[in-house]
Design a protein around this motif. Structure first.
Motif, PDB file in Angstrom:
ATOM      1  N   UNK B 103      42.257  27.543  76.961  1.00  0.00           N
ATOM      2  CA  UNK B 103      41.479  28.767  76.798  1.00  0.00           C
ATOM      3  C   UNK B 103      40.144  28.458  76.131  1.00  0.00           C
ATOM      4  N   UNK B 104      40.176  27.648  75.080  1.00  0.00           N
ATOM      5  CA  UNK B 104      38.961  27.282  74.349  1.00  0.00           C
ATOM      6  C   UNK B 104      37.996  26.515  75.268  1.00  0.00           C
ATOM      7  N   UNK B 105      38.545  25.542  75.993  1.00  0.00           N
ATOM      8  CA  UNK B 105      37.696  24.762  76.901  1.00  0.00           C
ATOM      9  C   UNK B 105      37.092  25.652  77.985  1.00  0.00           C
ATOM     10  N   UNK B 106      37.890  26.597  78.502  1.00  0.00           N
ATOM     11  CA  UNK B 106      37.367  27.445  79.581  1.00  0.00           C
ATOM     12  C   UNK B 106      36.224  28.328  79.063  1.00  0.00           C
ATOM     13  N   UNK B 107      36.330  28.754  77.815  1.00  0.00           N
ATOM     14  CA  UNK B 107      35.255  29.558  77.215  1.00  0.00           C
ATOM     15  C   UNK B 107      33.984  28.728  77.066  1.00  0.00           C
ATOM     16  N   UNK B 229      14.717  16.478  67.958  1.00  0.00           N
ATOM     17  CA  UNK B 229      13.376  16.099  68.425  1.00  0.00           C
ATOM     18  C   UNK B 229      13.449  14.780  69.205  1.00  0.00           C
ATOM     19  N   UNK B 230      14.290  13.887  68.708  1.00  0.00           N
ATOM     20  CA  UNK B 230      14.436  12.575  69.377  1.00  0.00           C
ATOM     21  C   UNK B 230      15.445  12.638  70.525  1.00  0.00           C
ATOM     22  N   UNK B 231      15.941  13.836  70.810  1.00  0.00           N
ATOM     23  CA  UNK B 231      16.968  14.048  71.844  1.00  0.00           C
ATOM     24  C   UNK B 231      18.241  13.241  71.552  1.00  0.00           C
ATOM     25  N   UNK B 232      18.593  13.182  70.288  1.00  0.00           N
ATOM     26  CA  UNK B 232      19.771  12.422  69.881  1.00  0.00           C
ATOM     27  C   UNK B 232      20.827  13.305  69.211  1.00  0.00           C
ATOM     28  N   UNK B 233      20.636  14.616  69.328  1.00  0.00           N
ATOM     29  CA  UNK B 233      21.603  15.499  68.683  1.00  0.00           C
ATOM     30  C   UNK B 233      22.716  15.866  69.657  1.00  0.00           C
ATOM     31  N   UNK B 234      23.940  15.581  69.238  1.00  0.00           N
ATOM     32  CA  UNK B 234      25.096  16.005  70.031  1.00  0.00           C
ATOM     33  C   UNK B 234      25.452  17.415  69.600  1.00  0.00           C
ATOM     34  N   UNK B 235      25.441  18.337  70.563  1.00  0.00           N
ATOM     35  CA  UNK B 235      25.708  19.744  70.226  1.00  0.00           C
ATOM     36  C   UNK B 235      27.145  19.912  69.723  1.00  0.00           C
ATOM     37  N   UNK B 236      27.305  20.663  68.651  1.00  0.00           N
ATOM     38  CA  UNK B 236      28.646  21.028  68.191  1.00  0.00           C
ATOM     39  C   UNK B 236      28.784  22.538  68.342  1.00  0.00           C
ATOM     40  N   UNK B 237      29.813  22.955  69.059  1.00  0.00           N
ATOM     41  CA  UNK B 237      30.067  24.392  69.194  1.00  0.00           C
ATOM     42  C   UNK B 237      31.291  24.777  68.385  1.00  0.00           C
ATOM     43  N   UNK B 238      31.150  25.917  67.709  1.00  0.00           N
ATOM     44  CA  UNK B 238      32.256  26.454  66.919  1.00  0.00           C
ATOM     45  C   UNK B 238      32.717  27.774  67.543  1.00  0.00           C
ATOM     46  N   UNK B 239      33.713  28.380  66.899  1.00  0.00           N
ATOM     47  CA  UNK B 239      34.271  29.647  67.409  1.00  0.00           C
ATOM     48  C   UNK B 239      33.167  30.634  67.801  1.00  0.00           C
ATOM     49  N   UNK B 240      32.182  30.832  66.919  1.00  0.00           N
ATOM     50  CA  UNK B 240      31.140  31.834  67.145  1.00  0.00           C
ATOM     51  C   UNK B 240      30.263  31.491  68.350  1.00  0.00           C
ATOM     52  N   UNK B 241      30.198  30.206  68.707  1.00  0.00           N
ATOM     53  CA  UNK B 241      29.283  29.801  69.783  1.00  0.00           C
ATOM     54  C   UNK B 241      29.836  30.061  71.171  1.00  0.00           C
ATOM     55  N   UNK B 242      31.145  30.266  71.298  1.00  0.00           N
ATOM     56  CA  UNK B 242      31.699  30.337  72.650  1.00  0.00           C
ATOM     57  C   UNK B 242      32.406  31.655  72.962  1.00  0.00           C
ATOM     58  N   UNK B 243      32.095  32.693  72.215  1.00  0.00           N
ATOM     59  CA  UNK B 243      32.620  34.018  72.530  1.00  0.00           C
ATOM     60  C   UNK B 243      34.147  34.003  72.638  1.00  0.00           C
ATOM     61  N   UNK B 244      34.773  33.516  71.583  1.00  0.00           N
ATOM     62  CA  UNK B 244      36.237  33.464  71.580  1.00  0.00           C
ATOM     63  C   UNK B 244      36.709  34.097  70.276  1.00  0.00           C
ATOM     64  N   UNK B 246      39.105  34.116  67.121  1.00  0.00           N
ATOM     65  CA  UNK B 246      39.826  33.022  66.458  1.00  0.00           C
ATOM     66  C   UNK B 246      41.340  33.211  66.517  1.00  0.00           C
ATOM     67  N   UNK B 247      41.802  34.417  66.897  1.00  0.00           N
ATOM     68  CA  UNK B 247      43.252  34.602  67.049  1.00  0.00           C
ATOM     69  C   UNK B 247      43.754  34.037  68.380  1.00  0.00           C
ATOM     70  N   UNK B 248      42.800  33.688  69.269  1.00  0.00           N
ATOM     71  CA  UNK B 248      43.191  33.152  70.574  1.00  0.00           C
ATOM     72  C   UNK B 248      43.057  31.642  70.673  1.00  0.00           C
ATOM     73  N   UNK B 249      42.635  30.989  69.579  1.00  0.00           N
ATOM     74  CA  UNK B 249      42.497  29.534  69.661  1.00  0.00           C
ATOM     75  C   UNK B 249      43.270  28.883  68.512  1.00  0.00           C
ATOM     76  N   UNK B 250      43.278  27.568  68.537  1.00  0.00           N
ATOM     77  CA  UNK B 250      44.005  26.828  67.512  1.00  0.00           C
ATOM     78  C   UNK B 250      45.468  27.202  67.482  1.00  0.00           C
ATOM     79  N   UNK B 251      46.093  27.031  66.313  1.00  0.00           N
ATOM     80  CA  UNK B 251      47.533  27.309  66.257  1.00  0.00           C
ATOM     81  C   UNK B 251      47.822  28.800  66.434  1.00  0.00           C
ATOM     82  N   UNK B 252      46.856  29.673  66.072  1.00  0.00           N
ATOM     83  CA  UNK B 252      47.073  31.117  66.264  1.00  0.00           C
ATOM     84  C   UNK B 252      47.264  31.491  67.724  1.00  0.00           C
TER      85      UNK B 252
END
Lengths: 343, 295
Positions: B103-107, B229-244, B246-252
């Protein structure tokens, strides 16, 4: 006691022949259904398979849901999922068992995702018991304990499903015992007449080939198995020679398969076949836990390995710490002498 | 035409190479001491996407969900030629079973934009479930083909693949977009390129920066900006970034729970030592014949 829904087996058939795994599941399913005081149902899909329900009744099904339709002739995930999804929403089964086959492992997760329901992969045992859910402070009565190897076989995990039914599992081939058929057993047949949209049918099977004689290690009496220690594909002829001499079958460890010494169909172990022969001869196999998971229940085990500390010696009945290149020819020679010396 | 591919990868403990070093005295495996690696079949999935890009053009996006240090395999993906990488890392994603993971990956996939292919490895070597791929395909309502050995043909919006089944294979045709799970035998993954290693060795995710240094928010922000700026940042997405929720992801969001986990022990039995000489081996064969084990 609240009434539990049915226990279901999703039966597989190939051109009208019921798969062995499905008979294994019906046998186990019967046991679970009796324990839960509910009935055992089976869903079978295909085309021109009107005789299959008979078989399922023989092994203990109370109800068979039959979906016989031209679009279901060969397995494709979308129409198969649709049929079982609709039926499951209507009948609300307690448990759904699938074989951990290329079909079951394609179909079960797709269905689990849309239901949605919990699903455990590749179980090697199933039990019914009470689970104390400490998190939600409740006791799940008569729930399904789904037992499977995890972490590369180094751990045996018991998984429970805390959501509402169905509780879904795929079950490894060859681990559940088949019960005796009874031709007098009858059951209730329910015909399902599915309807499909164009979108359900976008996936087509263009061609399908299965080799006539599939390697059948599950029923082998004697297995001679080679590992990475055999050294090369060429040298695997030693393994074949010994198997041929003893009237056995050839198998290999994952390491031997990965190295290209032997075809993956002959792999024994957690990701291969589980075997229980009368005699298992492990040649040049170190005995990683993944391998042992597939052969530890062999009646007798002979281990041949240069390394006297190899873990395989811990489960072997006979240990030969030596070079297989010398030991195997000796075994062949001695066995061939049998006619003169032993009788 | 060009195709956009998404590759789903996982960092896993190396359960395949259990050596004496990671065995505890009781014969069980010390899981914590296993090295974390790029899941082997996922390398084949990545290779498949890169070879499609070579033929048709397009882009390859790689997504992983895992702890902060899982960005290691995203860097490895960049070394091998990925165009874009995304890390899903949030404590609230932790403890997910396959359903919550899917579910998290699909979001995240929905957020990342239009795509033609999703490639996954056949299965991960820690759980060996092979479930997440089909579960993602179902959440996205696209077709799936699992156990793919080979792509036979891609023709605009249709694809023909060879799928491994017991004792044989099937040739399957379906429409794009599609999710494919790739067998380890499908191809030979390419090695990381030296040029790309030089280019991306300093690439980092925000989750990594946050974890590595005890820095103020201000400093973290500046460091990320600098990397971006150097195009070396790996994006990190959290719960808020993917419209999910938190009761639908992780152990919950996970229906299944591990009720019990027992370490497997070596079963020790009464072992008979047989010396590698003719006399001993004759004794062994005689015994097996008289026990009716050998005919």
């Amino acid at each position: 006691m609240e009434n539990k829904g049915e226990v279901w087996v999703i039966a597989e058939q190939d051109e009208g022949k019921l798969a062995e795994i499905s008979i294994e599941l019906v046998s186990k399913g019967r046991e679970l259904a009796d324990r839960l005081n509910t009935s055992l149902g089976s869903v079978v899909l295909g085309h021109n398979i009107k005789h299959v329900p008979e078989e399922l009744f023989k092994y203990g099904c109370d109800v068979v849901y039959l979906a016989d339709h031209p679009n279901l002739e060969y397995y494709t995930v979308l129409p198969y999922t649709k049929v079982i999804y609709n039926l499951s929403k209507k009948q609300k089964p307690e448990i759904i068992l699938f074989g951990a086959t290329t079909t079951g492992r394609d179909l079960a997760p797709r269905l689990a995702s849309i239901l949605p329901a919990g699903l455990t992969a590749d179980c090697t045992d199933l039990k019914i018991g009470d689970y104390n859910d400490a998190r939600l402070k409740r006791i799940l009565k008569d729930t399904l304990f789904q037992i499977r190897p995890a972490f590369g076989g180094n751990v045996i995990a018991t998984i429970v499903n805390t959501w509402d039914p169905p509780k879904m599992v795929t079950v490894r081939e060859g681990v559940m015992k088949i019960s005796a058929p009874d031709s007098n057993r009858k059951g209730k047949l329910v015909d399902i007449n599915p309807e499909f949209s164009e979108k359900d049918l976008i996936t087509k099977v263009i061609k399908r080939t299965k080799s006539e004689k599939r390697v059948n290690l599950k029923n082998a009496r004697i297995i001679v198995s080679g590992g990475f220690g055999v050294g090369s594909k060429d040298n695997f002829r030693l393994i074949y020679e010994l198997a041929h001499t003893l009237g056995g079958d050839v198998a290999g460890s994952r390491a031997a398969v990965d190295a290209g010494f032997i075809e993956s169909e002959r792999q024994v172990g957690q990701t291969g076949t589980t075997v229980r022969p009368k005699l298992y001869i492990a040649c040049g196999i170190s005995g990683a836990v993944q391998h042992r998971a597939g052969m530890a229940e062999s009646h007798k085990i002979i281990a041949i390995n240069k390394d006297p500390k190899a873990p395989i010696f811990k489960i072997a009945h006979y240990g030969i710490a030596g070079d297989l290149n010398q030991v195997i020819p000796m075994m062949i020679k001695v066995y061939k002498e049998k006619g003169t010396h032993f009788l | 035409m060009e195709y956009t591919s998404i590759v789903l990868i996982k960092q896993v403990p190396d359960t395949k190479n259990i050596t004496g070093d990671v065995m505890k005295e009781d014969g069980t495996v010390n899981r914590a001491s296993l090295p974390a690696i790029f899941n082997p079949d996922d390398l084949n999935a990545l290779e498949m996407s890169l070879s499609i890009r070579e033929i048709f053009g397009g882009t390859v996006k790689v997504i992983t969900m895992g702890p902060p240090w899982s960005s290691e395999i995203l860097r490895e993906s960049l070394y091998r030629g990925a165009d874009d990488v995304i890390q899903l890392s949030d404590k609230r994603f932790a403890g997910a079973d396959t359903l919550a993971t899917a579910y998290t990956l699909s979001k995240a996939i929905k957020k990342s934009g239009k795509f033609d292919f999703i490639f996954c490895g056949r299965q991960a070597i820690d759980g060996d479930t092979a479930q997440v791929g089909p579960q993602v395909a179902a959440k996205l309502d696209i077709p799936q083909v699992t156990f793919v050995e080979k792509i036979e043909q891609i023709d605009n919006y249709s694809i023909t693949v060879r799928r491994s089944i017991e004792g044989g294979y099937e040739i399957i045709e379906t429409n794009l977009p599609v999710l494919l799970t790739i067998m380890g035998t499908a191809n030979e993954p390419r090695y990381p390129s030296c040029k790309l290693m030089m280019k991306y060795k300093k690439a980092k995710s925000i989750a990594e920066i946050e974890r590595e240094n005890n820095l103020s928010d201000e400093k973290i922000k500046n460091l990320s900006k600098e990397l971006e700026r150097k195009k070396l940042l790996i994006k990190t997405w959290k719960v808020e970034d993917i419209d999910i929720d938190s009761s639908d992801c992780g152990s919950n969001g996970s229906p299944t729970r591990v009720a019990k986990a027992e370490n497997v022990q070596l079963i020790s039995s009464e072992i008979k030592k047989v010396e590698p000489n003719i006399k001993d081996i004759r004794g062994l064969i005689t015994e097996l014949v008289s026990d009716h084990i050998l005919g």
